[in-house]
Design a protein around this motif. Structure first.
Motif, PDB file in Angstrom:
ATOM      1  N   ALA A  79       8.116  16.183 -30.011  1.00 35.39           N
ATOM      2  CA  ALA A  79       7.138  16.704 -29.056  1.00 35.39           C
ATOM      3  C   ALA A  79       6.609  18.060 -29.501  1.00 35.39           C
ATOM      4  CB  ALA A  79       7.781  16.840 -27.677  1.00 35.39           C
ATOM      5  N   LYS A  80       5.376  18.330 -29.112  1.00 32.29           N
ATOM      6  CA  LYS A  80       4.762  19.638 -29.346  1.00 32.29           C
ATOM      7  C   LYS A  80       4.760  20.359 -28.002  1.00 32.29           C
ATOM      8  CE  LYS A  80       0.449  21.755 -30.778  1.00 32.29           C
ATOM      9  NZ  LYS A  80      -0.952  21.484 -31.164  1.00 32.29           N
ATOM     10  N   LEU A  81       5.514  21.410 -27.918  1.00 33.00           N
ATOM     11  CA  LEU A  81       5.665  22.143 -26.665  1.00 33.00           C
ATOM     12  C   LEU A  81       4.468  23.063 -26.461  1.00 33.00           C
ATOM     13  CD1 LEU A  81       7.828  22.263 -24.476  1.00 33.00           C
ATOM     14  CD2 LEU A  81       8.785  24.243 -25.622  1.00 33.00           C
ATOM     15  N   LEU A  82       3.723  22.886 -25.355  1.00 32.87           N
ATOM     16  CA  LEU A  82       2.537  23.693 -25.090  1.00 32.87           C
ATOM     17  C   LEU A  82       2.864  24.927 -24.266  1.00 32.87           C
ATOM     18  CD1 LEU A  82      -0.043  20.880 -24.254  1.00 32.87           C
ATOM     19  CD2 LEU A  82       0.282  22.094 -26.407  1.00 32.87           C
ATOM     20  N   ASP A  83       3.855  24.820 -23.393  1.00 34.35           N
ATOM     21  CA  ASP A  83       4.189  25.947 -22.524  1.00 34.35           C
ATOM     22  C   ASP A  83       5.645  25.817 -22.108  1.00 34.35           C
ATOM     23  OD1 ASP A  83       3.852  28.217 -21.004  1.00 34.35           O
ATOM     24  OD2 ASP A  83       3.072  27.146 -19.256  1.00 34.35           O
ATOM     25  N   GLY A  84       6.306  26.925 -21.887  1.00 32.35           N
ATOM     26  CA  GLY A  84       7.690  26.911 -21.434  1.00 32.35           C
ATOM     27  C   GLY A  84       8.676  26.763 -22.571  1.00 32.35           C
ATOM     28  N   ARG A  85       9.798  26.113 -22.263  1.00 35.65           N
ATOM     29  CA  ARG A  85      10.853  25.940 -23.263  1.00 35.65           C
ATOM     30  C   ARG A  85      11.426  24.539 -23.144  1.00 35.65           C
ATOM     31  NH1 ARG A  85      15.707  26.042 -20.703  1.00 35.65           N
ATOM     32  NH2 ARG A  85      15.766  26.973 -18.649  1.00 35.65           N
ATOM     33  N   MET A  86      12.219  24.164 -24.131  1.00 32.28           N
ATOM     34  CA  MET A  86      12.865  22.860 -24.087  1.00 32.28           C
ATOM     35  C   MET A  86      13.964  22.883 -23.023  1.00 32.28           C
ATOM     36  SD  MET A  86      11.458  20.754 -25.863  1.00 32.28           S
ATOM     37  CE  MET A  86      11.217  19.853 -27.334  1.00 32.28           C
ATOM     38  N   PRO A  87      14.205  21.751 -22.384  1.00 31.97           N
ATOM     39  CA  PRO A  87      15.215  21.719 -21.323  1.00 31.97           C
ATOM     40  C   PRO A  87      16.627  21.839 -21.884  1.00 31.97           C
ATOM     41  CG  PRO A  87      14.381  19.524 -21.735  1.00 31.97           C
ATOM     42  CD  PRO A  87      13.562  20.456 -22.555  1.00 31.97           C
ATOM     43  N   SER A  88      17.505  22.302 -21.033  1.00 30.40           N
ATOM     44  CA  SER A  88      18.916  22.414 -21.388  1.00 30.40           C
ATOM     45  C   SER A  88      19.539  21.019 -21.394  1.00 30.40           C
ATOM     46  CB  SER A  88      19.627  23.306 -20.365  1.00 30.40           C
ATOM     47  OG  SER A  88      21.006  23.278 -20.569  1.00 30.40           O
ATOM     48  N   ALA A  89      20.511  20.828 -22.267  1.00 31.40           N
ATOM     49  CA  ALA A  89      21.181  19.521 -22.339  1.00 31.40           C
ATOM     50  C   ALA A  89      22.060  19.275 -21.117  1.00 31.40           C
ATOM     51  CB  ALA A  89      22.014  19.442 -23.612  1.00 31.40           C
ATOM     52  N   GLU A  90      22.513  20.322 -20.494  1.00 29.02           N
ATOM     53  CA  GLU A  90      23.374  20.219 -19.312  1.00 29.02           C
ATOM     54  C   GLU A  90      22.630  20.742 -18.087  1.00 29.02           C
ATOM     55  OE1 GLU A  90      26.401  18.820 -19.361  1.00 29.02           O
ATOM     56  OE2 GLU A  90      26.079  18.437 -21.494  1.00 29.02           O
ATOM     57  N   PRO A  91      22.990  20.270 -16.889  1.00 26.52           N
ATOM     58  CA  PRO A  91      22.342  20.782 -15.672  1.00 26.52           C
ATOM     59  C   PRO A  91      22.537  22.295 -15.534  1.00 26.52           C
ATOM     60  CG  PRO A  91      23.614  18.810 -15.176  1.00 26.52           C
ATOM     61  CD  PRO A  91      23.943  19.200 -16.590  1.00 26.52           C
ATOM     62  N   VAL A  92      21.473  22.974 -15.079  1.00 31.95           N
ATOM     63  CA  VAL A  92      21.515  24.421 -14.855  1.00 31.95           C
ATOM     64  C   VAL A  92      21.473  24.653 -13.349  1.00 31.95           C
ATOM     65  CG1 VAL A  92      20.316  26.600 -15.266  1.00 31.95           C
ATOM     66  CG2 VAL A  92      20.324  24.834 -17.039  1.00 31.95           C
ATOM     67  N   ASP A  93      22.544  25.248 -12.819  1.00 36.57           N
ATOM     68  CA  ASP A  93      22.665  25.486 -11.378  1.00 36.57           C
ATOM     69  C   ASP A  93      22.448  24.201 -10.583  1.00 36.57           C
ATOM     70  OD1 ASP A  93      23.123  28.211 -11.819  1.00 36.57           O
ATOM     71  OD2 ASP A  93      20.964  28.654 -11.802  1.00 36.57           O
ATOM     72  N   GLY A  94      22.959  23.085 -11.099  1.00 37.36           N
ATOM     73  CA  GLY A  94      22.855  21.805 -10.418  1.00 37.36           C
ATOM     74  C   GLY A  94      21.505  21.119 -10.574  1.00 37.36           C
TER      75      GLY A  94
END
Length: 171
Positions: free
Chosen positions: A146-161
């Motif tokens: 994927a070509k990321l246009l905005d933001g960041r790649m998601p975390s592999a684990e849940p963040v704060d649920g």
């Protein structure tokens, strides 16, 4: 009468040996040129195809050829057997990659749900009437695909649920 005509033609040919030799050489060159035309035509067409495929790749950033291998699980497969079947399909895919004729430059495993209808939260009356199809998709090697246009790649684990996701620009 026919024999006399042939004798006369051979005598004329013997008198003009150089002319006959040049005619034979000219005919040989013509036949050689016409016989080699398909070979040159094939080479030119192949070169044109390669150039067009390279141009397509540089213009779009995508490979011009791809192969799609699909497998799916039947709803009748028990839930506890599904992970085993998915791993078996993945293994068959990975072992089969080497069997393709051209070398494989890149590959990905894509998993998706069946399509379902969505409506936005706090939808208007018009949005309630025009439901949009959507499905959840997961890719292996997403960072490379994927070509990321905005933001960041998601975390592999849940963040704060919260399970982070990447969405398409259209979505």
């Amino acid at each position: 009468m026919g024999l006399a005509l042939l004798t006369m033609i051979f005598r004329k040919m013997l008198k003009n040996r150089w002319l006959q030799l040049n005619l034979w050489l000219g005919l040989t060159v013509c036949v050689a040129l016409f016989a080699s035309m398909p070979m040159y035509t094939g080479a030119i067409l192949q070169r044109t195809l390669i150039k067009e495929l390279q141009q397509h790749q540089s213009d779009t950033g995508q490979f011009p050829g791809w192969l799609r291998v699909t497998s799916s699980l039947s709803p009748e497969v028990p839930v506890n057997e599904r992970p085993t079947r998915i791993r078996a399909a993945d293994e068959r895919f990975r072992s089969g990659i080497g069997q393709f004729g051209p070398s494989v430059i890149d590959w990905a495993i894509r998993r998706s749900t069946q399509s379902y209808e969505t409506i936005p939260q706090n939808a208007t009356e018009a949005e309630l009437k025009s439901k949009k199809p959507a499905n959840v998709v997961a890719y292996s090697n997403l960072e490379d695909q994927a070509k990321l246009l905005d933001g960041r790649m998601p975390s592999a684990e849940p963040v704060d649920g919260v399970i982070e996701a990447v969405v398409t620009q259209k979505f």
